[in-house]
Scaffold this motif. Structure first.
Motif, short mmCIF file in Angstrom:
data_model
loop_
_atom_site.label_atom_id
_atom_site.label_comp_id
_atom_site.label_asym_id
_atom_site.label_seq_id
_atom_site.Cartn_x
_atom_site.Cartn_y
_atom_site.Cartn_z
N GLY A 3 -1.13 70.69 -19.40
CA GLY A 3 -1.54 71.36 -20.61
C GLY A 3 -1.82 72.85 -20.46
N TYR A 4 -1.63 73.38 -19.27
CA TYR A 4 -1.85 74.81 -19.05
C TYR A 4 -0.58 75.57 -19.39
N LYS A 5 -0.76 76.80 -19.80
CA LYS A 5 0.35 77.68 -20.14
C LYS A 5 0.90 78.31 -18.86
N PRO A 6 2.16 78.75 -18.90
CA PRO A 6 2.73 79.40 -17.71
C PRO A 6 1.89 80.55 -17.18
N ASP A 7 1.21 81.29 -18.06
CA ASP A 7 0.36 82.38 -17.59
C ASP A 7 -0.78 81.86 -16.72
N ASN A 8 -1.30 80.67 -17.04
CA ASN A 8 -2.35 80.07 -16.21
C ASN A 8 -1.80 79.70 -14.84
N VAL A 9 -0.59 79.18 -14.82
CA VAL A 9 0.05 78.83 -13.55
C VAL A 9 0.27 80.09 -12.72
N ARG A 10 0.76 81.13 -13.35
CA ARG A 10 0.99 82.39 -12.64
C ARG A 10 -0.31 82.96 -12.08
N GLN A 11 -1.38 82.87 -12.84
CA GLN A 11 -2.68 83.37 -12.36
C GLN A 11 -3.15 82.56 -11.16
N PHE A 12 -3.00 81.23 -11.24
CA PHE A 12 -3.37 80.37 -10.12
C PHE A 12 -2.56 80.76 -8.88
N GLN A 13 -1.26 80.95 -9.06
CA GLN A 13 -0.40 81.33 -7.94
C GLN A 13 -0.83 82.66 -7.35
N ALA A 14 -1.13 83.63 -8.18
CA ALA A 14 -1.56 84.95 -7.70
C ALA A 14 -2.89 84.82 -6.94
N ASP A 15 -3.80 84.04 -7.48
CA ASP A 15 -5.12 83.85 -6.85
C ASP A 15 -5.01 83.20 -5.48
N ARG A 17 -2.27 83.48 -3.47
CA ARG A 17 -1.25 84.20 -2.69
C ARG A 17 0.04 83.41 -2.54
N LEU A 18 0.47 82.79 -3.63
CA LEU A 18 1.74 82.09 -3.68
C LEU A 18 2.76 82.97 -4.39
N ASP A 19 4.05 82.62 -4.29
CA ASP A 19 5.05 83.33 -5.08
C ASP A 19 4.74 83.10 -6.55
N VAL A 20 4.58 84.18 -7.29
CA VAL A 20 4.22 84.09 -8.70
C VAL A 20 5.50 83.98 -9.53
N ASP A 21 5.80 82.73 -9.93
CA ASP A 21 6.99 82.49 -10.73
C ASP A 21 6.73 81.57 -11.93
N GLY A 22 5.53 81.02 -12.02
CA GLY A 22 5.19 80.13 -13.13
C GLY A 22 5.72 78.72 -12.95
N ASP A 23 6.43 78.47 -11.85
CA ASP A 23 6.98 77.15 -11.57
C ASP A 23 6.03 76.39 -10.65
N VAL A 24 5.76 75.15 -10.98
CA VAL A 24 4.86 74.34 -10.16
C VAL A 24 5.72 73.59 -9.14
N GLY A 25 6.08 74.30 -8.09
CA GLY A 25 6.88 73.73 -7.01
C GLY A 25 5.99 73.14 -5.94
N PRO A 26 6.57 72.79 -4.78
CA PRO A 26 5.81 72.12 -3.72
C PRO A 26 4.60 72.90 -3.21
N LYS A 27 4.72 74.22 -3.05
CA LYS A 27 3.60 75.00 -2.53
C LYS A 27 2.47 75.08 -3.55
N THR A 28 2.84 75.24 -4.83
CA THR A 28 1.82 75.29 -5.88
C THR A 28 1.14 73.93 -6.01
N ARG A 29 1.92 72.85 -5.96
CA ARG A 29 1.33 71.50 -6.04
C ARG A 29 0.38 71.25 -4.88
#
Length: 65
Positions: A3-15, A17-29
């Protein structure tokens, strides 16, 4: 993602230090899993192999050893 928006995913990734792409891939998971596990008392020790209650032979739950 949950239910989160892509901007939330991007912020999580930035926080984290992941590649910021908005995609919930293996590293983000994996990072999300780590954050969720950290919220559960005692679970982080089990995941890290730090022993926790199980490593000391203490009861892990009602009637369990």
């Amino acid at each position: 993602m949950l239910g989160y928006k892509p901007d939330n995913v991007r912020q999580f990734q930035a926080d984290h230090r992941l590649d910021v792409d908005g995609d919930v891939g293996p590293k983000t998971r994996a990072a999300l899993d780590g954050e969720l596990v950290a919220l559960i008392p005692g679970e982080m020790a089990k995941h890290l192999g730090a022993g926790g209650a199980r490593g000391r032979g203490e009861a892990c739950g009602p009637g369990l050893r």
